[in-house]
Write a protein that holds these residues in place. Structure first.
Motif, PDB file in Angstrom:
ATOM      1  N   HIS A 204     110.819  17.614  41.925  1.00  0.00           N
ATOM      2  CA  HIS A 204     111.872  18.219  42.573  1.00  0.00           C
ATOM      3  C   HIS A 204     111.167  19.732  42.916  1.00  0.00           C
ATOM      4  N   PRO A 205     111.414  20.453  44.106  1.00  0.00           N
ATOM      5  CA  PRO A 205     110.794  21.707  44.438  1.00  0.00           C
ATOM      6  C   PRO A 205     110.975  22.796  43.401  1.00  0.00           C
ATOM      7  N   TYR A 222     110.570  18.705  31.082  1.00  0.00           N
ATOM      8  CA  TYR A 222     110.537  18.869  32.681  1.00  0.00           C
ATOM      9  C   TYR A 222     112.085  19.217  33.022  1.00  0.00           C
ATOM     10  N   VAL A 223     112.193  20.486  33.519  1.00  0.00           N
ATOM     11  CA  VAL A 223     113.582  20.909  33.933  1.00  0.00           C
ATOM     12  C   VAL A 223     113.353  21.119  35.278  1.00  0.00           C
ATOM     13  N   TYR A 224     114.750  21.242  35.915  1.00  0.00           N
ATOM     14  CA  TYR A 224     114.814  21.991  37.265  1.00  0.00           C
ATOM     15  C   TYR A 224     116.367  22.576  37.415  1.00  0.00           C
ATOM     16  N   HIS A 225     116.456  23.361  38.445  1.00  0.00           N
ATOM     17  CA  HIS A 225     117.967  23.854  38.758  1.00  0.00           C
ATOM     18  C   HIS A 225     118.219  23.668  40.187  1.00  0.00           C
ATOM     19  N   GLU A 226     119.128  23.152  40.568  1.00  0.00           N
ATOM     20  CA  GLU A 226     119.222  23.208  42.026  1.00  0.00           C
ATOM     21  C   GLU A 226     119.085  24.528  42.596  1.00  0.00           C
ATOM     22  N   SER A 227     119.553  25.562  42.147  1.00  0.00           N
ATOM     23  CA  SER A 227     119.460  26.895  42.929  1.00  0.00           C
ATOM     24  C   SER A 227     118.096  27.365  42.608  1.00  0.00           C
ATOM     25  N   PRO A 228     117.231  27.810  43.673  1.00  0.00           N
ATOM     26  CA  PRO A 228     116.109  28.413  43.670  1.00  0.00           C
ATOM     27  C   PRO A 228     116.173  29.788  43.039  1.00  0.00           C
ATOM     28  N   GLU A 229     117.229  30.477  43.192  1.00  0.00           N
ATOM     29  CA  GLU A 229     117.366  31.855  42.334  1.00  0.00           C
ATOM     30  C   GLU A 229     117.454  31.604  41.107  1.00  0.00           C
ATOM     31  N   GLU A 230     118.323  30.624  40.675  1.00  0.00           N
ATOM     32  CA  GLU A 230     118.325  30.389  39.148  1.00  0.00           C
ATOM     33  C   GLU A 230     117.237  30.085  38.452  1.00  0.00           C
TER      34      GLU A 230
END
Ligand code: ZN
Length: 305
Positions: A204-205, A222-230
């Motif tokens: 994920h980017p 390993y984590v991600y959030h959809e929002s780039p700002e977040e």
């Protein structure tokens, strides 16, 4: 077209001035683009991000520059922009470097989440102008909580999990969402924690790898959030907590000594070897890449394994 040549010459002289000879946003040498709204000289990579904001850019060498725009560049430039937009950057806030490499995925998508958010935070949200913000910026408060997509231990499925970062406790805690009442799943000490963007590994980017010590083991989330700002807020909130910890652990340490210790970029420092068997890394990397390219799996990809 006398003006065309004359204006180009003026711009080429302007960009040779010491303050303008480095990209205003990432420090790359010899920028050959400029935002004529903000009056800054930037590199090709940063110019792409400026173009996606309302900050219009032109190539110094290739585009036509009207007289008034050249005048504007003369009056402004990187030094005065820095004095205005970078007046109060927190010491722990991550400033992207020209050679930051967040992996093949970023290259494929032609974007880097840290670079883009730095530019947006600076000029669009104007977070560093030294004005008092209400509510305060999330990464400055010493406490942050929210949901992140976390990769499961046994499989590659991502599940939403609640994370809580506390600077007072120097801890990062996460919960199994369904069982929040049962207490935290893990309470991780900030002491040995590292966070680094690993988009290709996570697929994920905005993929962030959090590495920490648990007794004798090195563990990874390993984590991600959809929002780039977040996700960049999480990253800088973690960096703020790490900075506060380092200040406590090494009270006489200067910022020059402590700031490089806040987080490590694993790709740069060969830290990756510690995270697991190479074969697994490679397979995960291939899977991530395959997901990005959205093409069907082919048995040849695993040939020789
Ligand atoms: Zn740049």
């Amino acid at each position: 077209m006398a003006n065309r040549e004359r204006n180009k010459k003026i711009l080429l002289q302007l960009v040779k001035r010491p303050d303008n000879s480095w990209c205003a946003d990432c420090g790359a040498p010899d920028p050959d683009w400029a935002s004529y709204k903000l009056g800054v000289f930037v590199c090709l990579n940063c110019s792409g991000i400026h173009r996606s904001l309302s900050s219009q850019v032109k190539s110094i060498k290739l585009d036509f520059w009207e007289d008034e725009l050249v005048e504007f560049m003369k009056l402004n430039g990187n030094a005065s922009s820095k004095a205005l937009y970078e007046k109060a950057v927190p010491p722990y806030y991550y400033r992207p470097q020209q050679n930051d490499f967040e992996g093949v995925l970023c290259l494929l998508l032609n974007r880097s989440v840290l670079r883009e958010q730095w530019i947006r935070a600076k000029y669009e949200r104007m977070e560093f102008k030294g004005e008092i913000k209400y509510p305060p910026l999330s990464y400055t408060t010493g406490f942050y909580e929210g949901l992140l997509w976390k990769k499961g231990k046994e499989n590659t499925q991502f599940l939403k999990r609640k994370f809580v970062l506390s600077e007072r406790e120097f801890s990062l805690t996460y919960y199994n969402k369904e069982n929040e009442s049962k207490g935290p799943k893990a309470v991780i000490s900030i002491k040995d924690l590292n966070a680094t963007f690993q988009p290709e590994k996570i697929g994920h980017p905005h993929g962030l790898q959090i590495t920490y010590q648990d007794a004798d083991h090195t563990r990874n989330l390993y984590v991600y959030h959809e929002s780039p700002e977040e996700i960049v807020t999480w990253y800088n909130a973690i960096r703020a907590a790490r900075y506060a910890y380092l200040k406590t652990a090494y009270p006489t340490g200067s910022d020059e000594e402590l700031i490089p210790k806040i987080t490590r970029n694993s790709l740069k420092e060969g830290y990756m070897e510690k995270t697991g068997p190479l074969e697994r890394e490679q397979r995960e990397w291939l899977e991530a890449l395959r997901r990005v390219l959205s093409r069907p799996m082919s048995p040849q990809d695993y040939a020789g394994e």
